[in-house]
Enzyme design. Structure first.
Site, mmCIF file in Angstrom:
data_model
loop_
_atom_site.group_PDB
_atom_site.id
_atom_site.type_symbol
_atom_site.label_atom_id
_atom_site.label_comp_id
_atom_site.label_asym_id
_atom_site.label_seq_id
_atom_site.Cartn_x
_atom_site.Cartn_y
_atom_site.Cartn_z
ATOM 1 N N SER A 171 121.942 27.033 51.332
ATOM 2 C CA SER A 171 122.954 27.990 51.749
ATOM 3 C C SER A 171 123.532 28.725 50.539
ATOM 4 O O SER A 171 123.519 28.219 49.417
ATOM 5 C CB SER A 171 124.069 27.261 52.502
ATOM 6 N N GLY A 172 124.071 29.892 50.812
ATOM 7 C CA GLY A 172 124.784 30.626 49.768
ATOM 8 C C GLY A 172 126.281 30.431 49.849
ATOM 9 O O GLY A 172 127.027 31.137 49.171
ATOM 10 N N HIS A 173 126.715 29.471 50.671
ATOM 11 C CA HIS A 173 128.149 29.282 50.900
ATOM 12 C C HIS A 173 128.612 27.904 50.421
ATOM 13 O O HIS A 173 127.890 26.914 50.531
ATOM 14 C CB HIS A 173 128.464 29.435 52.389
ATOM 15 N N ASP A 182 136.192 32.017 51.465
ATOM 16 C CA ASP A 182 135.048 31.848 52.362
ATOM 17 C C ASP A 182 135.099 30.480 53.052
ATOM 18 O O ASP A 182 135.206 29.448 52.395
ATOM 19 C CB ASP A 182 133.780 31.991 51.513
ATOM 20 N N HIS A 196 115.266 25.976 52.075
ATOM 21 C CA HIS A 196 116.408 26.883 52.123
ATOM 22 C C HIS A 196 117.651 26.156 51.642
ATOM 23 O O HIS A 196 117.842 24.965 51.926
ATOM 24 C CB HIS A 196 116.643 27.395 53.547
ATOM 25 N N ASP A 211 124.404 51.809 69.668
ATOM 26 C CA ASP A 211 123.183 51.828 70.478
ATOM 27 C C ASP A 211 122.443 53.116 70.173
ATOM 28 O O ASP A 211 122.853 54.202 70.610
ATOM 29 C CB ASP A 211 123.534 51.750 71.966
ATOM 30 N N GLY A 237 120.435 45.771 74.699
ATOM 31 C CA GLY A 237 120.225 47.137 74.236
ATOM 32 C C GLY A 237 121.045 47.538 73.039
ATOM 33 O O GLY A 237 120.797 48.572 72.429
#
Length: 567
Positions: A381-383, A210, A379, A458, A63
């Site tokens: 990665s951007g890292h 990073d 795809h 929530d 939830g």
């Protein structure tokens, strides 16, 4: 082995005395996790904050819509917050903006696209004007109290990504944000190697970098490689092409549009975030779509299948996303069918693997030609990977190092990589969220802890869902619910009506009437027992619940949640 700070348990007796002349760095999110990135930098009476990110809720958070950092420390010091410095526009770096800026307003500094995305979030939450958003360009320097923050052009999977060189009274801190080294970026703008190298030559006190892809050797592929794969796949496609990707990957969307235009295919964007980001990107000049090529979902039936490309959200298997609803035949405008080529241009974020696998399996069942990362280079990665992280160390040449943006194993391996690049072990620290790190010209140490953790969103509720509520939701989802309703005479406590048993998610009543009758008989026995006459209503509820729980477990070995209502 890099040193580990004092465990983040808030015990003052384990902490060292604070140095009033030190730079204090306080990670509030992004350490030991992928997402929720937020770090406070404090000197004297001034605080700046780098990023205000969110994270996907875990599977054990039923939830919950969103998870943001605990900003209790900043709320206690809100008058000292001089500004928010945002590295880029991904959700794990700006997703908490509406919730944080509402409580702790301060100027926001970000590049053009990032500013537009934050402004869009504030508008959605009816908070426009709650904080001034300042658009900056790479190379700009922002003065905020004791800090001068320099924005440096970097490569990542979204336009406008910057590293930060934070000039402080004790020295320069370089915070890379998310980055990779791309020598052939789609927009033609290389990361600013010259400025990074110049900072390294001038002397950098601390590097915070990073850590997401530190486990992967070598280099991350260029984004252009995905464009080549798209061209090859598009030439092969006979019918409709549906591509799922992150809405924020503007350069990749542009590559799809360019490939579509060259093949005379119309482009349809599906998904609220996809449409919003594309609209902003076109307004800001990051995307260009020739007239007549962008169509609405209502117009899809007007064109042959081989003249359509759909770009949609849902690469992470989100249940309500465009791709998921298409796969399960629940989308109002588009359903996947045999002959379609479906490309999932992303890899699962940690924690989303099951959701992505579920959608991929359903797509394959539809008979579509499904292409994903394991089958083709759709795809990148951007890292940064290991060799790019080494390059950053070589350019910056920091005295101290702190790995950021990663789960604990990522931080650990990145710390060791820094040591192999010449940073002394005693100058490397792996902190926890909430750790107060004090840095001077000569020393870096963990001195204290502040409140940290997760705040659950929530609906419109912020932080009102805690462990108790989550535990109850999990109990309900696993074991179901039984409600016992009885009416008692107010004067003598005798049974007037019931007991009535209401069951939800426990057993199908019509096929298990004997179990339900046994439950009613158990409640009657409790009420008939003289031992319980005269006790309080609350105590009687407990007695009924315990007796009924024992009966149900002895009968079918289940433990539903039991609520007792006495009228």
């Amino acid at each position: 082995m890099p040193k580990k700070p004092v465990p983040n348990q808030g015990r003052k007796k384990n902490m060292v005395k604070s140095n009033a002349n030190a730079l204090r760095i306080i990670p509030l999110g992004g350490l030991g996790e992928i997402g929720k990135n937020m770090t406070a930098f404090e000197y004297g009476n001034d605080i700046i904050v780098v990023d205000i990110g969110s994270i996907f809720p875990r599977e054990d958070m039923p939830g919950v819509d969103l998870v943001i950092p605990d900003t209790s420390y900043l709320q206690m010091n809100r008058d000292r917050v001089r500004g928010y410095m945002i590295t880029h526009g991904h959700e794990d770096h700006i997703g908490a903006a509406p919730y944080v800026l509402r409580e702790i307003p301060a100027p926001v500094y970000a590049t053009k696209l990032t500013s537009a995305l934050i402004e869009s979030k504030l508008k959605e939450h009816k908070l426009l004007g709650s904080a001034k958003i300042n658009v900056i360009e790479p190379g700009d320097i922002v003065e905020a109290g004791a800090f001068k923050v320099e924005f440096i052009k970097m490569s990542h999977s979204i336009a406008g990504t910057c590293a930060l060189a934070i000039h402080t009274p004790v020295g320069v801190v370089v915070h890379t944000g998310d980055f990779k080294v791309d020598y052939t970026p789609v927009d033609g703008q290389l990361m600013d190697f010259n400025r990074l190298a110049a900072l390294g030559s001038e002397g950098v006190l601390l590097l915070m970098a990073d850590s997401t892809n530190v486990e992967r050797p070598g280099y991350t592929m260029s984004e252009r490689k995905v464009g080549e794969t798209f061209n090859n796949l598009f030439d092969r496609a006979q019918g409709r092409i549906i591509i799922a990707m992150f809405a924020s990957n503007v350069h990749r969307i542009q590559m799809v549009i360019d490939a579509a235009v060259s093949r005379k295919r119309r482009v349809c964007l599906i998904g609220r975030s996809m449409v919003n980001v594309a609209r902003l990107s076109m307004q800001l000049g990051y995307m260009d779509v020739p007239d007549g090529y962008l169509i609405n979902a209502d117009d899809l039936d007007r064109y042959p299948d081989d003249e359509i490309i759909v770009i949609t959200t849902g690469s992470q298997g989100e249940p309500m996303s465009g791709l998921s609803r298409m796969a399960f035949q629940e989308h109002k405008k588009l359903e996947i069918r045999p002959g379609d080529m479906v490309i999932v241009s992303a890899t699962p974020i940690p924690g989303n693997e099951k959701s992505v696998s579920r959608v991929l399996n359903q797509l394959v069942k539809t008979g579509a030609d499904v292409i994903y990362d394991a089958l083709a280079e759709v795809h990148v990665s951007g890292h940064a990977r290991q060799e790019e992280l080494k390059l950053m160390q070589a350019l910056i040449k920091p005295k101290f190092f702190i790995p950021v943006h990663g789960e604990y194993r990522h931080l650990y391996h990145h710390a060791n990589l820094a040591v192999t690049m010449g940073v002394p072990e005693e100058n490397v620290l792996i902190p926890d969220n909430g750790t107060v790190i004090e840095v001077t010209k000569d020393e870096m140490r963990a001195s204290d802890v502040v409140p940290s953790g997760a705040v659950l969103i929530d609906g419109l509720g912020i932080g009102d869902v805690g462990e108790t509520v989550l535990r109850d939701r999990k109990h309900l989802s696993e074991d179901g619910l039984i409600i016992v309703v009885i009416g008692l005479d107010h004067e003598d406590g005798t049974l007037v009506s019931g007991p009535d048993i209401v069951s939800r998610g426990f057993v199908y009543v019509k096929e298990n009437e004997d179990i339900m009758e046994g439950a009613r008989a158990t409640v009657r026995r409790v009420l008939d027992a003289k031992l319980y006459s005269g006790i309080s209503t609350g105590a009687l509820k407990d007695v009924i619940r315990e007796a009924l729980s024992r009966y149900i477990y002895d009968t079918i070995k289940r433990n539903p949640m039991i609520l007792t209502i006495i009228v």
